[in-house]
Motif scaffolding. Structure first.
Motif, PDB file in Angstrom:
ATOM      1  N   LEU A   6       0.830  -1.201   0.000  1.00  0.00           N
ATOM      2  CA  LEU A   6       0.000   0.000   0.000  1.00  0.00           C
ATOM      3  C   LEU A   6       0.866   1.253   0.000  1.00  0.00           C
ATOM      4  N   HIS A   7       0.298   2.360  -0.508  1.00  0.00           N
ATOM      5  CA  HIS A   7       0.984   3.654  -0.418  1.00  0.00           C
ATOM      6  C   HIS A   7       1.261   3.953   1.067  1.00  0.00           C
ATOM      7  N   PRO A   8       2.414   4.571   1.369  1.00  0.00           N
ATOM      8  CA  PRO A   8       2.761   4.796   2.785  1.00  0.00           C
ATOM      9  C   PRO A   8       1.681   5.538   3.582  1.00  0.00           C
ATOM     10  N   SER A   9       1.003   6.522   2.938  1.00  0.00           N
ATOM     11  CA  SER A   9      -0.045   7.264   3.669  1.00  0.00           C
ATOM     12  C   SER A   9      -1.227   6.360   3.995  1.00  0.00           C
ATOM     13  N   VAL A  10      -1.495   5.394   3.104  1.00  0.00           N
ATOM     14  CA  VAL A  10      -2.614   4.467   3.313  1.00  0.00           C
ATOM     15  C   VAL A  10      -2.242   3.450   4.386  1.00  0.00           C
ATOM     16  N   SER A  11      -1.024   2.943   4.271  1.00  0.00           N
ATOM     17  CA  SER A  11      -0.542   1.973   5.251  1.00  0.00           C
ATOM     18  C   SER A  11      -0.561   2.580   6.657  1.00  0.00           C
ATOM     19  N   ALA A  12      -0.049   3.827   6.760  1.00  0.00           N
ATOM     20  CA  ALA A  12      -0.020   4.497   8.069  1.00  0.00           C
ATOM     21  C   ALA A  12      -1.443   4.752   8.568  1.00  0.00           C
ATOM     22  N   ALA A  13      -2.315   5.218   7.647  1.00  0.00           N
ATOM     23  CA  ALA A  13      -3.691   5.549   8.061  1.00  0.00           C
ATOM     24  C   ALA A  13      -4.443   4.309   8.519  1.00  0.00           C
ATOM     25  N   SER A  14      -4.152   3.158   7.911  1.00  0.00           N
ATOM     26  CA  SER A  14      -4.865   1.954   8.330  1.00  0.00           C
ATOM     27  C   SER A  14      -4.460   1.551   9.753  1.00  0.00           C
ATOM     28  N   GLU A  15      -3.386   2.168  10.250  1.00  0.00           N
ATOM     29  CA  GLU A  15      -2.977   1.966  11.651  1.00  0.00           C
ATOM     30  C   GLU A  15      -3.382   3.164  12.513  1.00  0.00           C
ATOM     31  N   GLY A  16      -4.134   4.104  11.904  1.00  0.00           N
ATOM     32  CA  GLY A  16      -4.593   5.269  12.658  1.00  0.00           C
ATOM     33  C   GLY A  16      -3.621   6.435  12.684  1.00  0.00           C
ATOM     34  N   VAL A  17      -2.561   6.371  11.863  1.00  0.00           N
ATOM     35  CA  VAL A  17      -1.579   7.467  11.842  1.00  0.00           C
ATOM     36  C   VAL A  17      -1.897   8.383  10.654  1.00  0.00           C
ATOM     37  N   LEU A  18      -2.151   9.667  10.945  1.00  0.00           N
ATOM     38  CA  LEU A  18      -2.568  10.607   9.912  1.00  0.00           C
ATOM     39  C   LEU A  18      -1.361  11.277   9.255  1.00  0.00           C
ATOM     40  N   PRO A  19      -1.548  11.823   8.040  1.00  0.00           N
ATOM     41  CA  PRO A  19      -0.441  12.552   7.384  1.00  0.00           C
ATOM     42  C   PRO A  19       0.016  13.733   8.241  1.00  0.00           C
ATOM     43  N   LYS A  20       1.253  14.179   7.977  1.00  0.00           N
ATOM     44  CA  LYS A  20       1.842  15.288   8.766  1.00  0.00           C
ATOM     45  C   LYS A  20       0.999  16.553   8.658  1.00  0.00           C
ATOM     46  N   TRP A  21       0.356  16.728   7.500  1.00  0.00           N
ATOM     47  CA  TRP A  21      -0.384  17.975   7.258  1.00  0.00           C
ATOM     48  C   TRP A  21      -1.800  17.961   7.858  1.00  0.00           C
ATOM     49  N   ALA A  22      -2.178  16.885   8.524  1.00  0.00           N
ATOM     50  CA  ALA A  22      -3.549  16.790   9.069  1.00  0.00           C
ATOM     51  C   ALA A  22      -3.809  17.890  10.107  1.00  0.00           C
ATOM     52  N   VAL A  23      -5.040  18.413  10.081  1.00  0.00           N
ATOM     53  CA  VAL A  23      -5.476  19.373  11.096  1.00  0.00           C
ATOM     54  C   VAL A  23      -6.809  18.847  11.618  1.00  0.00           C
ATOM     55  N   ALA A  24      -6.753  18.123  12.729  1.00  0.00           N
ATOM     56  CA  ALA A  24      -7.958  17.472  13.248  1.00  0.00           C
ATOM     57  C   ALA A  24      -7.862  17.408  14.772  1.00  0.00           C
ATOM     58  N   TRP A  56     -10.268   0.381   3.029  1.00  0.00           N
ATOM     59  CA  TRP A  56     -11.541   0.858   3.585  1.00  0.00           C
ATOM     60  C   TRP A  56     -11.313   1.527   4.936  1.00  0.00           C
ATOM     61  N   GLN A  57     -10.501   0.875   5.742  1.00  0.00           N
ATOM     62  CA  GLN A  57     -10.206   1.432   7.060  1.00  0.00           C
ATOM     63  C   GLN A  57      -9.462   2.768   6.922  1.00  0.00           C
ATOM     64  N   ALA A  58      -8.529   2.820   5.981  1.00  0.00           N
ATOM     65  CA  ALA A  58      -7.706   4.027   5.811  1.00  0.00           C
ATOM     66  C   ALA A  58      -8.549   5.238   5.407  1.00  0.00           C
ATOM     67  N   VAL A  59      -9.545   5.077   4.505  1.00  0.00           N
ATOM     68  CA  VAL A  59     -10.354   6.253   4.142  1.00  0.00           C
ATOM     69  C   VAL A  59     -11.159   6.750   5.341  1.00  0.00           C
ATOM     70  N   GLY A  60     -11.511   5.825   6.232  1.00  0.00           N
ATOM     71  CA  GLY A  60     -12.196   6.251   7.456  1.00  0.00           C
ATOM     72  C   GLY A  60     -11.326   7.208   8.257  1.00  0.00           C
ATOM     73  N   TYR A  61     -10.060   6.895   8.368  1.00  0.00           N
ATOM     74  CA  TYR A  61      -9.157   7.778   9.103  1.00  0.00           C
ATOM     75  C   TYR A  61      -8.828   9.053   8.326  1.00  0.00           C
ATOM     76  N   LEU A  62      -8.701   8.918   7.014  1.00  0.00           N
ATOM     77  CA  LEU A  62      -8.194  10.056   6.233  1.00  0.00           C
ATOM     78  C   LEU A  62      -9.264  11.089   5.870  1.00  0.00           C
ATOM     79  N   HIS A  63     -10.546  10.675   5.828  1.00  0.00           N
ATOM     80  CA  HIS A  63     -11.535  11.547   5.184  1.00  0.00           C
ATOM     81  C   HIS A  63     -11.660  12.923   5.838  1.00  0.00           C
ATOM     82  N   ASP A  64     -11.512  13.002   7.151  1.00  0.00           N
ATOM     83  CA  ASP A  64     -11.654  14.291   7.839  1.00  0.00           C
ATOM     84  C   ASP A  64     -10.309  14.840   8.297  1.00  0.00           C
ATOM     85  N   SER A  65      -9.222  14.421   7.637  1.00  0.00           N
ATOM     86  CA  SER A  65      -7.897  14.820   8.146  1.00  0.00           C
ATOM     87  C   SER A  65      -7.653  16.325   8.047  1.00  0.00           C
TER      88      SER A  65
END
Ligand SMILES: [Fe+2]
Ligand SMILES: [Fe+2]
Length: 194
Positions: A6-24, A56-65
């Motif tokens: 998986l893309h690193p951002s997806v792999s990280a997000a599936s573990e609940g880790v958001l991108p550096k630029w997230a504001v949440a 599927w899990q990753a979009v759950g974490y990423l959608h409101d990042s």
């Protein structure tokens, strides 16, 4: 476990880790986690591959990042087509844009995130499921019983459940005198004529 396919951002997000630029905010992150958990359970119930379950899990974490970023900042990030949107609707397209800049090429994930607030007739099962999970996650306060009944019908009656959700959201927007996005109208029309 790291998911190397998986893309690193997806792999990280599936573990609940958001991108550096997230504001949440903290509460927002709890909402994102509940959406991710719901999506993961639906993906499993549908018998999807392990990789798809992570997506599927990753979009759950990423959608409101970017949900807590200021609208004026988001308006500068989104492509021209989205610039006219109400300030509260910009965070999806903005997050998709930054994920794409980070090298994510998974079109299904990108459009799921971009259109999670307004919907789109082009959404595939992942995008439709995210739209539903965002509304149905158990932490929200309103219409608890009705939403629990809809959750019980998932994931097998996704499109029927979506019709109920869009009807409720459209009614709410109409009562408030809000503009209705042409994407939302087309999403509704596509579902009721299929
Ligand atoms: Fe959102
Ligand atoms: Fe959300």
């Amino acid at each position: 476990m790291l998911h190397t396919a998986l893309h690193p951002s997806v792999s990280a997000a599936s573990e609940g880790v958001l991108p550096k630029w997230a504001v949440a905010s903290g509460q927002r992150r709890e909402h994102m986690e509940r959406v991710a958990m719901l999506l993961e359970s639906w993906a499993e119930d549908l018998g999807l591959s392990e990789e798809d379950q992570f997506r599927w899990q990753a979009v759950g974490y990423l959608h409101d990042s970017l949900r807590d970023e200021r609208p004026e900042v988001l308006r500068e990030i989104v492509p021209d087509d989205f610039r006219h949107l109400d300030g509260t609707l910009l965070h999806g397209p903005a997050a998709a844009e930054l994920l794409q800049k980070d090298g994510l090429t998974d079109g299904e994930m990108l459009s799921a995130i971009a259109f999670h607030s307004i919907g789109s007739p082009g959404l595939k099962s992942l995008g439709r499921a995210l739209y539903a999970a965002d509304f149905l996650e158990p932490g929200r306060d309103f219409s608890r019983e009705w939403r629990a009944q809809l959750r019980e019908q998932m994931p097998n009656r996704l499109d029927d459940v979506l019709v109920e959700i869009i009807r409720a959201r459209l009614n709410h927007q109409l009562e408030r005198g809000s503009k209705i996005s042409e994407h939302t109208v087309a999403f509704w029309n596509g579902l009721i004529s299929s």
